[in-house]
Scaffold this motif. Structure first.
Motif, short mmCIF file in Angstrom:
data_model
loop_
_atom_site.label_atom_id
_atom_site.label_comp_id
_atom_site.label_asym_id
_atom_site.label_seq_id
_atom_site.Cartn_x
_atom_site.Cartn_y
_atom_site.Cartn_z
N THR A 4 -32.78 -18.96 34.76
CA THR A 4 -32.13 -19.13 33.47
C THR A 4 -31.07 -20.21 33.55
OG1 THR A 4 -32.44 -16.76 33.05
CG2 THR A 4 -30.88 -17.92 31.64
N LYS A 5 -31.12 -21.17 32.65
CA LYS A 5 -30.17 -22.29 32.69
C LYS A 5 -28.76 -21.80 32.44
CE LYS A 5 -29.26 -26.90 30.82
NZ LYS A 5 -29.67 -27.95 29.84
N PHE A 6 -27.82 -22.39 33.17
CA PHE A 6 -26.40 -22.06 32.97
C PHE A 6 -25.59 -23.34 32.92
CE2 PHE A 6 -22.10 -21.38 34.42
CZ PHE A 6 -21.69 -20.30 33.66
N THR A 7 -24.79 -23.48 31.88
CA THR A 7 -23.88 -24.62 31.74
C THR A 7 -22.48 -24.08 31.51
OG1 THR A 7 -25.63 -26.00 30.79
CG2 THR A 7 -23.34 -26.74 30.50
N ALA A 8 -21.55 -24.45 32.38
CA ALA A 8 -20.20 -23.91 32.32
C ALA A 8 -19.36 -24.63 31.26
CB ALA A 8 -19.53 -24.04 33.67
N SER A 9 -18.39 -23.92 30.74
CA SER A 9 -17.41 -24.51 29.86
C SER A 9 -16.56 -25.52 30.63
CB SER A 9 -16.50 -23.42 29.28
OG SER A 9 -15.34 -23.97 28.70
N LYS A 10 -16.14 -26.58 29.93
CA LYS A 10 -15.27 -27.57 30.55
C LYS A 10 -13.89 -26.99 30.87
CE LYS A 10 -17.52 -31.53 28.31
NZ LYS A 10 -17.33 -32.68 27.39
N ASN A 11 -13.58 -25.85 30.27
CA ASN A 11 -12.29 -25.22 30.49
C ASN A 11 -12.29 -24.23 31.65
OD1 ASN A 11 -11.14 -26.57 28.24
ND2 ASN A 11 -12.00 -25.02 26.84
N THR A 12 -13.39 -24.14 32.37
CA THR A 12 -13.45 -23.22 33.51
C THR A 12 -12.43 -23.64 34.57
OG1 THR A 12 -15.82 -22.90 33.13
CG2 THR A 12 -14.95 -22.22 35.27
N PRO A 13 -11.66 -22.69 35.09
CA PRO A 13 -10.65 -23.04 36.10
C PRO A 13 -11.27 -23.75 37.30
CG PRO A 13 -10.33 -20.80 35.32
CD PRO A 13 -11.63 -21.27 34.72
N LYS A 14 -10.47 -24.60 37.93
CA LYS A 14 -10.94 -25.38 39.07
C LYS A 14 -10.57 -24.73 40.41
CE LYS A 14 -12.17 -28.57 36.12
NZ LYS A 14 -13.62 -28.74 35.75
N ASP A 15 -9.51 -23.94 40.42
CA ASP A 15 -8.99 -23.41 41.69
C ASP A 15 -9.58 -22.04 42.01
OD1 ASP A 15 -7.70 -22.27 39.51
OD2 ASP A 15 -5.85 -21.89 40.61
N ILE A 16 -10.89 -21.99 42.17
CA ILE A 16 -11.60 -20.74 42.45
C ILE A 16 -11.98 -20.73 43.92
CG2 ILE A 16 -13.47 -19.21 41.75
CD1 ILE A 16 -13.73 -20.94 39.20
N ASP A 17 -11.72 -19.65 44.62
CA ASP A 17 -11.97 -19.58 46.05
C ASP A 17 -13.44 -19.27 46.31
OD1 ASP A 17 -11.70 -19.57 48.75
OD2 ASP A 17 -10.58 -17.70 48.89
N THR A 18 -14.28 -20.27 46.13
CA THR A 18 -15.71 -20.15 46.37
C THR A 18 -16.09 -20.88 47.64
OG1 THR A 18 -16.22 -22.16 45.13
CG2 THR A 18 -16.13 -20.09 43.88
N LEU A 19 -17.33 -20.68 48.09
CA LEU A 19 -17.82 -21.42 49.24
C LEU A 19 -17.82 -22.92 48.97
CD1 LEU A 19 -20.92 -19.47 50.63
CD2 LEU A 19 -18.78 -19.96 51.79
N ALA A 20 -18.21 -23.29 47.76
CA ALA A 20 -18.25 -24.70 47.41
C ALA A 20 -16.84 -25.30 47.45
CB ALA A 20 -18.86 -24.88 46.02
N HIS A 21 -15.88 -24.60 46.88
CA HIS A 21 -14.51 -25.09 46.85
C HIS A 21 -13.92 -25.17 48.25
CE1 HIS A 21 -10.12 -25.06 45.92
NE2 HIS A 21 -10.51 -25.77 44.87
N ALA A 22 -14.32 -24.25 49.12
CA ALA A 22 -13.82 -24.24 50.50
C ALA A 22 -14.53 -25.24 51.40
CB ALA A 22 -13.94 -22.84 51.08
N GLY A 23 -15.58 -25.90 50.89
CA GLY A 23 -16.32 -26.87 51.69
C GLY A 23 -17.17 -26.27 52.78
N LEU A 24 -17.64 -25.03 52.57
CA LEU A 24 -18.37 -24.30 53.60
C LEU A 24 -19.87 -24.20 53.34
CD1 LEU A 24 -15.79 -21.43 54.20
CD2 LEU A 24 -16.39 -23.25 55.82
#
Length: 604
Positions: A70-90
């Protein structure tokens, strides 16, 4: 001058935590009880699912591959500082033996991972989080389940768990919510309702007597680190003592677990606040015949995405059945819809059909804990993200389309991580020094737990926080597209209920007294006034203002028959879903299989 009631409301709200919103209106009357609420929330519904780490579902949030599913497109207002694997560079540079890989919707049915108390501690390796493959991975499984080397590291994105990503877009998500301590389902469920896994004694399943074998040495699977009176801690999944369906309908000789002390149900009863535990398959397939020594049976099954028949009811997923004061051993049905949530023969333990009846009738208890049948609870091995999504969408659509929605907060939470990889680690805030050897031949408590702060109350085997899981708050009063970073655990949900209805604390070193607040996920001054209805694939069907819905006169059918005039069924026996979500949608996610999915492993 502010009224005394307003001042009392403001003072009580401060209990919700130092970050509590500044809502200070006078407490509102709690529906169905004689107490009052500190916030505008008059109904809390906890949807408590199984065995998911935060990274397993939100590793790349809010960015989905959009190559399948199922396609998912995030809002431009979604917070940037989320502790995810992607954000952590892992995602690519990872210290484990395998790098994380995206699982597609066609790989929804996977092996169940190792999620034992000790194994999860070792996987984190004192915060390095680099030993998951060696300690919690199960990559080979039979019966058509998907497995591959490095499976424990893998994750889904918004093309599979689309509903949860969309709920996060419209409501509040936490990226710092953990198990209160390490371990599997039963510890997580007990922490949800009491904040305490200590206080267990073993019970003989045939005689009902305490502490079989020896008082000072009860069954080691049921009771860990017992004291001289046989009282210890739960770290495994023993079945509850006060449930006819425990031990495979009492055909097993394994010791059962009886919890001492209080839980949130006891506190709500004292305050005369209505509440209930609602679980799939709780209405027995064979009724108790009313005689001593006989038992009800819970053998009703449903078919999961892969085509395997799975028993709906799991006794060790029902935390209130471990406490004599809040159990319904014979699975008796309420006499009427009006009785649901109140004192009666069901003693606050109900079937999912009873939740539907109470919801439609406008008689939802003040506090409801809702548990899916096993095929829809998300637990790898016999359930999956797609079946879980159907359950969540069905329940949340129904709640948002009910008379109670405008004063309701839905909390989506999990009992444990299943051992799935998650990179986020919190050093123990409650230590444990159990050096007895576990099944892996290593000390039950890891070096990190043994070096942690002194165990509260001296109670061993409650090392935590444990693993990180998703937590969402869905409410007309939740913040919109908010990611909260407050450190919370399962007992934080208990604490919110305690504070909202002014019940006081459970005591006996429960984690409720020290858990972080959910207040940062709410905005009581500026309600969002949203109704967000989703399709069965998790895509958004409708977004609009909260609607006024009139209650529907309805009834239930007491007894063993799984019938309910408030939850109509189609010819195949499946509940009819709201807002056009038909049975076909439940089964449209993939080809059926012929394999057998085993239930949760039980003690040999």
């Amino acid at each position: 001058m502010r009224s005394l009631g307003a001042l009392a409301g403001a003072a009580a709200l401060t209990v919700l935590g130092s970050n509590a919103p500044g809502w200070a209106a006078a407490p509102a009357a709690a529906q169905g009880g004689h107490s009052s609420t500190v916030t505008p929330i008059k109904h809390v519904v906890v949807l408590f699912d199984e065995n998911i780490s935060f990274d397993h579902y939100f590793a790349t949030y809010p960015k989905a591959a959009n190559t399948d599913g199922t396609k998912f497109t995030a809002s431009k207002n979604t917070p940037k500082d989320i502790d995810t694997l992607a954000h952590a560079g892992l995602l690519t540079k990872n210290p484990n033996q395998y790098a994380p890989k995206r699982l597609s919707p066609s790989q929804a049915m996977t092996c169940d991972q190792n999620h034992n108390y000790g194994a999860e501690q070792l996987a984190y390796n004192g915060g390095k989080a680099d030993q998951f493959v060696q300690n919690t991975e199960v990559d080979k499984c039979s019966g058509g389940l998907f497995g591959e080397p490095g499976l424990v590291m893998d994750y889904y994105d918004g093309n599979t768990v689309t509903a949860l990503w969309n709920y996060a877009q419209h409501y509040s998500l936490s990226d710092r919510s953990y198990s209160s301590n390490y371990g599997p389902s039963t510890p997580g469920a007990l922490n949800l309702v009491s904040g305490n896994t200590h206080g267990v004694i073993s019970m003989d399943p045939s005689t009902g007597t305490d502490n079989p074998k020896q008082t000072s040495k009860p069954d080691s699977y049921t009771v860990q680190s017992p004291d001289a009176k046989g009282v210890g801690t739960v770290i495994n999944d023993p079945d509850p003592a006060y449930d006819d369906c425990s031990g495979k309908d009492h055909t097993s000789t394994n010791a059962l677990a009886s919890m001492q002390g209080k839980n949130i149900g006891d506190l709500l009863n004292t305050k005369k606040v209505s509440w209930g535990w609602f679980q799939g398959g709780f209405r027995p397939s064979t009724a108790w015949n009313g005689t001593s020594g006989s038992y009800a049976k819970c053998d009703t099954t449903h078919t999961n995405l892969g085509g395997a028949a799975v028993a709906d009811y799991s006794p060790h997923h029902n935390p209130f059945a471990y406490y004599k004061s809040t159990a319904n051993p014979h699975h008796l049905a309420p006499k009427s819809v009006s009785e649901i949530g109140h004192n009666g023969r069901a003693n606050h333990n109900y079937d999912l059909t009873d939740f539907s009846a109470a919801l439609k009738a406008g008689k939802l208890p003040a506090v409801s804990f809702v548990k899916a049948g096993e095929y829809q609870d998300g637990h790898a091995g016999y359930s999956d993200p797609t079946d879980e999504q159907h359950f969540l969408v069905n329940q949340i659509n129904a709640i948002q389309s009910s008379p109670q929605w405008k004063s309701t907060a839905i909390v989506v939470a999990y009992d444990d991580s299943d051992g799935w990889y998650d990179h986020a680690y919190v050093a123990p805030k409650n230590g444990s020094t159990d050096t007895s050897l576990g099944s892996n031949g290593k000390a039950t408590d890891s070096p990190a737990c043994q070096k942690g702060p002194k165990a509260a109350g001296g109670y061993a085997d409650r090392c935590g926080p444990g693993t990180r899981q998703p937590l969402l708050v869905i409410s007309p009063y939740s913040k919109v597209n908010k990611v909260d970073h407050t450190l919370t655990n399962q007992a934080s949900i208990t604490r919110f209920i305690e504070d909202n209805w002014c019940t006081g604390r459970i005591g006996d070193h429960s984690f409720d007294a020290t858990s972080g607040s959910l207040a940062g996920m709410f905005d009581f001054r500026h309600p969002n006034n949203k109704q967000v209805l989703l399709n069965s694939d998790g895509s958004v069907r409708h977004v609009g203002p909260v609607q006024d819905v009139a209650p529907v006169s309805t009834s239930i059918t007491p007894g063993p028959a799984m019938q309910n005039t408030a939850a109509s069924t189609d010819a195949s026996g499946f509940p009819t879903l709201p807002v056009g979500l038909g049975v076909g949608a439940l089964l449209a996610a993939g080809a059926t299989g012929t394999y057998l999915t085993l239930r949760r492993k039980q003690q040999a």
